[in-house]
Design an enzyme around this catalytic site. Structure first.
Site, PDB file in Angstrom:
ATOM      1  CG  HIS A 110       9.677  66.955  82.070  1.00 18.95           C
ATOM      2  ND1 HIS A 110       9.811  68.349  82.415  1.00 18.95           N
ATOM      3  CD2 HIS A 110       8.222  66.738  81.667  1.00 18.95           C
ATOM      4  CE1 HIS A 110       8.468  68.940  81.968  1.00 18.95           C
ATOM      5  NE2 HIS A 110       7.539  68.214  81.755  1.00 18.95           N
ATOM      6  CG  ASP A 162       3.255  61.453  77.470  1.00 20.67           C
ATOM      7  OD1 ASP A 162       2.130  61.920  77.665  1.00 20.67           O
ATOM      8  OD2 ASP A 162       3.918  62.408  77.067  1.00 20.67           O
TER       9      ASP A 162
HETATM   10  N1  CMC Z   1      15.734  58.990  76.331  1.00 21.07           N
HETATM   11  C1  CMC Z   1      17.310  58.786  76.185  1.00 21.07           C
HETATM   12  N2  CMC Z   1      18.048  59.868  76.292  1.00 21.07           N
HETATM   13  C2  CMC Z   1      17.294  60.949  76.519  1.00 21.07           C
HETATM   14  C3  CMC Z   1      15.794  61.255  76.669  1.00 21.07           C
HETATM   15  C4  CMC Z   1      15.223  60.022  76.673  1.00 21.07           C
HETATM   16  N3  CMC Z   1      13.995  60.005  76.627  1.00 21.07           N
HETATM   17  N4  CMC Z   1      15.608  62.449  76.954  1.00 21.07           N
HETATM   18  C5  CMC Z   1      16.474  63.118  77.215  1.00 21.07           C
HETATM   19  N5  CMC Z   1      17.701  62.486  76.961  1.00 21.07           N
HETATM   20  C6  CMC Z   1      18.995  62.616  77.055  1.00 21.07           C
HETATM   21  C7  CMC Z   1      19.568  63.263  75.527  1.00 21.07           C
HETATM   22  O1  CMC Z   1      19.890  62.323  74.682  1.00 21.07           O
HETATM   23  C8  CMC Z   1      20.627  64.232  75.946  1.00 21.07           C
HETATM   24  O2  CMC Z   1      21.798  63.589  76.013  1.00 21.07           O
HETATM   25  P1  CMC Z   1      23.137  64.309  75.824  1.00 21.07           P
HETATM   26  O3  CMC Z   1      23.448  65.271  76.780  1.00 21.07           O
HETATM   27  O4  CMC Z   1      24.170  63.236  76.000  1.00 21.07           O
HETATM   28  O5  CMC Z   1      23.120  64.341  74.317  1.00 21.07           O
HETATM   29  C9  CMC Z   1      20.186  64.800  77.171  1.00 21.07           C
HETATM   30  O6  CMC Z   1      19.355  63.792  77.885  1.00 21.07           O
HETATM   31  C10 CMC Z   1      19.374  66.114  77.081  1.00 21.07           C
HETATM   32  O7  CMC Z   1      18.106  65.901  76.298  1.00 21.07           O
HETATM   33  P2  CMC Z   1      17.397  66.920  75.451  1.00 21.07           P
HETATM   34  O8  CMC Z   1      16.624  66.158  74.420  1.00 21.07           O
HETATM   35  O9  CMC Z   1      18.264  67.892  75.122  1.00 21.07           O
HETATM   36  O10 CMC Z   1      16.449  67.438  76.715  1.00 21.07           O
HETATM   37  P3  CMC Z   1      15.257  68.333  76.557  1.00 21.07           P
HETATM   38  O11 CMC Z   1      15.166  69.008  77.903  1.00 21.07           O
HETATM   39  O12 CMC Z   1      15.595  69.204  75.438  1.00 21.07           O
HETATM   40  O13 CMC Z   1      13.993  67.394  76.213  1.00 21.07           O
HETATM   41  C11 CMC Z   1      12.356  65.976  76.079  1.00 21.07           C
HETATM   42  C12 CMC Z   1      13.159  67.085  76.800  1.00 21.07           C
HETATM   43  C13 CMC Z   1      10.983  65.583  76.914  1.00 21.07           C
HETATM   44  C14 CMC Z   1      11.704  66.405  74.955  1.00 21.07           C
HETATM   45  C15 CMC Z   1      13.266  64.727  76.063  1.00 21.07           C
HETATM   46  O14 CMC Z   1      13.285  64.193  77.342  1.00 21.07           O
HETATM   47  C16 CMC Z   1      12.582  63.631  75.083  1.00 21.07           C
HETATM   48  O15 CMC Z   1      12.583  63.853  74.178  1.00 21.07           O
HETATM   49  N6  CMC Z   1      11.945  62.721  75.832  1.00 21.07           N
HETATM   50  C17 CMC Z   1      11.154  61.691  74.955  1.00 21.07           C
HETATM   51  C18 CMC Z   1       9.643  62.103  74.530  1.00 21.07           C
HETATM   52  C19 CMC Z   1       8.770  62.055  75.716  1.00 21.07           C
HETATM   53  O16 CMC Z   1       8.651  61.388  76.287  1.00 21.07           O
HETATM   54  N7  CMC Z   1       8.047  63.363  75.564  1.00 21.07           N
HETATM   55  C20 CMC Z   1       6.924  63.730  76.790  1.00 21.07           C
HETATM   56  C21 CMC Z   1       7.535  64.689  77.680  1.00 21.07           C
HETATM   57  S1  CMC Z   1       6.691  64.996  79.203  1.00 21.07           S
HETATM   58  C22 CMC Z   1       4.917  65.288  78.641  1.00 21.07           C
HETATM   59  C23 CMC Z   1       4.822  66.460  77.565  1.00 21.07           C
HETATM   60  O17 CMC Z   1       5.370  67.426  77.725  1.00 21.07           O
HETATM   61  O18 CMC Z   1       3.828  66.154  76.734  1.00 21.07           O
END
Ligand code: CMC
Length: 396
Positions: A273, A327
């Site tokens: 998140h 989720d």
């Molecule tokens: N699994 C594995 N690695 C992750 C995950 C994950 N779910 N989420 C973030 N990371 C890692 C990512 O690979 C990156 O690593 P590195 O710095 O080594 O490249 C680091 O953490 C930062 O990730 P990011 O994608 O830049 O983080 P963000 O703040 O832009 O994204 C997020 C947040 C929620 C989109 C992301 O965590 C994600 O894609 N999660 C999976 C999808 C998910 O469960 N979404 C629901 C979110 S909560 C409810 C809602 O908003 O609807």
């Protein structure tokens, strides 16, 4: 105009640094919801989520979010009554939904139906408090009816009418499953709606506020937010979580699944998140609702897989601040309630409409149209090229 400074891109005129995804950039002032991502705290209008989830109802929470204070008994009764009176949707909306392809995703059906409400109700009287109240009531009342209607229509059946003797959540489950739900199940579902009702300036809420800032009608505001919520990085993740749990299959596979996914740089759905660096407080409550659900209605082995993934992820993802989000456990509750998987995100939308409407009102209260700037990274000014002198573009 762009200016490169080390790794940062700064706007040449303002000197402001580009922050992809607006990470950490305040884009509005809001009094609706607060998140402490380090402590795992979430409040709606100052009330802790844990308190509301035990003591409130979805409609009371929606009222709190939208109008800023908990309603009195009379206000709540009037609001509940108004919502109940506006649950039905026009036969024209139902007929339009019958023309949608049955194979289409219910989020697309919901986005189209929500937008169509703007055709039925007078537009842009948005400085009239009476219009605002009615629009709030209509959207909260009709969105569940439209979600349930599409479910029956795509099975080749006629939608069933809302039942006036049933409360909000029980009525939705009734319209969806054609069975009056067990009151314990309806209460658990109502608590799920409260947990999903609002979450500050997430992508769909930002979308709602941007659309609202143009002073368009509320149905367009909600339709734009529904479209944004649908994506797998946002609300759509709840659907993908169950597919992932099924693919993993057994608790023993959790570790190797995580190792493979992390090595391949695949995201674990339902984890991570932007705001939380600890376990999402909504996931904590949802997990307890899953257990309550299973105590009352029987176990689901996918829960064991989910717990194993969470446990194995502690050492692999925990140090990076990546923990289960809202989720991760919600789908297990919905599955037990008999809700089809591709309706999980529409159910999220039924709840989040409360937050979107709260932000719509707040945006109108101190509006300035959103119009951020960009850092241009394209070609410098150049002359039009005659056809015979053009080379094939790389896309061809
Ligand atoms: N699994 C594995 N690695 C992750 C995950 C994950 N779910 N989420 C973030 N990371 C890692 C990512 O690979 C990156 O690593 P590195 O710095 O080594 O490249 C680091 O953490 C930062 O990730 P990011 O994608 O830049 O983080 P963000 O703040 O832009 O994204 C997020 C947040 C929620 C989109 C992301 O965590 C994600 O894609 N999660 C999976 C999808 C998910 O469960 N979404 C629901 C979110 S909560 C409810 C809602 O908003 O609807």
């Amino acid at each position: 105009m762009a200016q490169q400074q080390g790794d940062n891109l700064r706007h040449a005129r303002t000197g402001i640094e580009l922050r992809p995804g607006l990470d950490g950039v305040p884009a509005t002032k809001s009094a609706i919801c607060d998140i402490d991502g380090e402590q795992g705290l979430l409040t709606y209008r100052g009330y802790p989520m844990e308190d509301l989830a035990v003591n409130s109802s979805f409609l009371e929470t929606a009222y709190l979010l939208i109008w800023g204070e908990l309603p009195t008994d009379a206000q709540l009764q009037a609001f509940e009554h108004e919502v109940q009176m506006h649950r039905r949707v026009s036969f024209r909306v139902r007929d339009m939904m019958k023309c949608f392809p049955a194979s289409g995703h219910p989020m697309d059906a919901l986005q189209s139906s929500a937008a169509s409400l703007g055709l039925f109700y007078s537009r842009r009287a948005i400085d009239d408090p009476g219009y605002i109240y009615k629009a709030v009531v209509r959207l909260i009342a009709k969105i569940p009816t439209m979600v349930a209607a599409f479910q029956l229509i795509r099975k080749g059946q006629d939608p069933i009418q809302p039942r006036d003797d049933l409360a909000y959540s029980a009525n939705f489950l009734y319209m969806l499953t054609e069975r009056e739900p067990d009151p314990r199940a309806a209460r658990i579902f109502d608590r799920c709606l409260m947990l999903h009702a609002e979450h500050s300036l997430n992508a769909s809420t930002f979308s709602a506020r941007v659309t609202a800032s143009t002073l368009t009608d509320p149905y367009a505001v909600i339709a734009s937010a529904v479209g944004t919520l649908a994506g797998p990085l946002h609300g759509g993740a709840n659907e993908d979580v169950l597919a992932m749990l099924e693919a993993v299959g057994s608790p023993a596979q959790a570790g190797s699944f995580l190792d493979e996914a992390i090595a391949a740089k695949r995201k674990i759905m339902g984890f991570g998140h932007r705001e939380y660096k600890v376990k999402d407080p909504r996931a904590v409550i949802l997990q307890s609702l899953v257990e309550e659900m299973f105590n009352d209605f029987g176990h689901d082995d996918l829960y064991d897989v989910a717990r194993a993934i969470e446990e194995e992820a502690m050492t692999r993802l925990g140090p990076k601040g990546i923990y289960p989000n809202v989720d991760f456990y919600s789908g297990l509750v919905y599955r037990k309630l008999g809700i089809p998987r591709d309706l999980f995100t529409p159910v999220f939308a039924i709840a989040r409409v409360a937050g979107w409407l709260a932000h719509w009102r707040e945006q109108l209260g101190a509006n300035r149209i959103f119009r951020p700037s960009q850092i241009y990274s394209g070609a410098p000014p150049r002359r039009w090229t005659p056809m015979e002198k053009r080379a094939e573009s790389p896309a061809d």
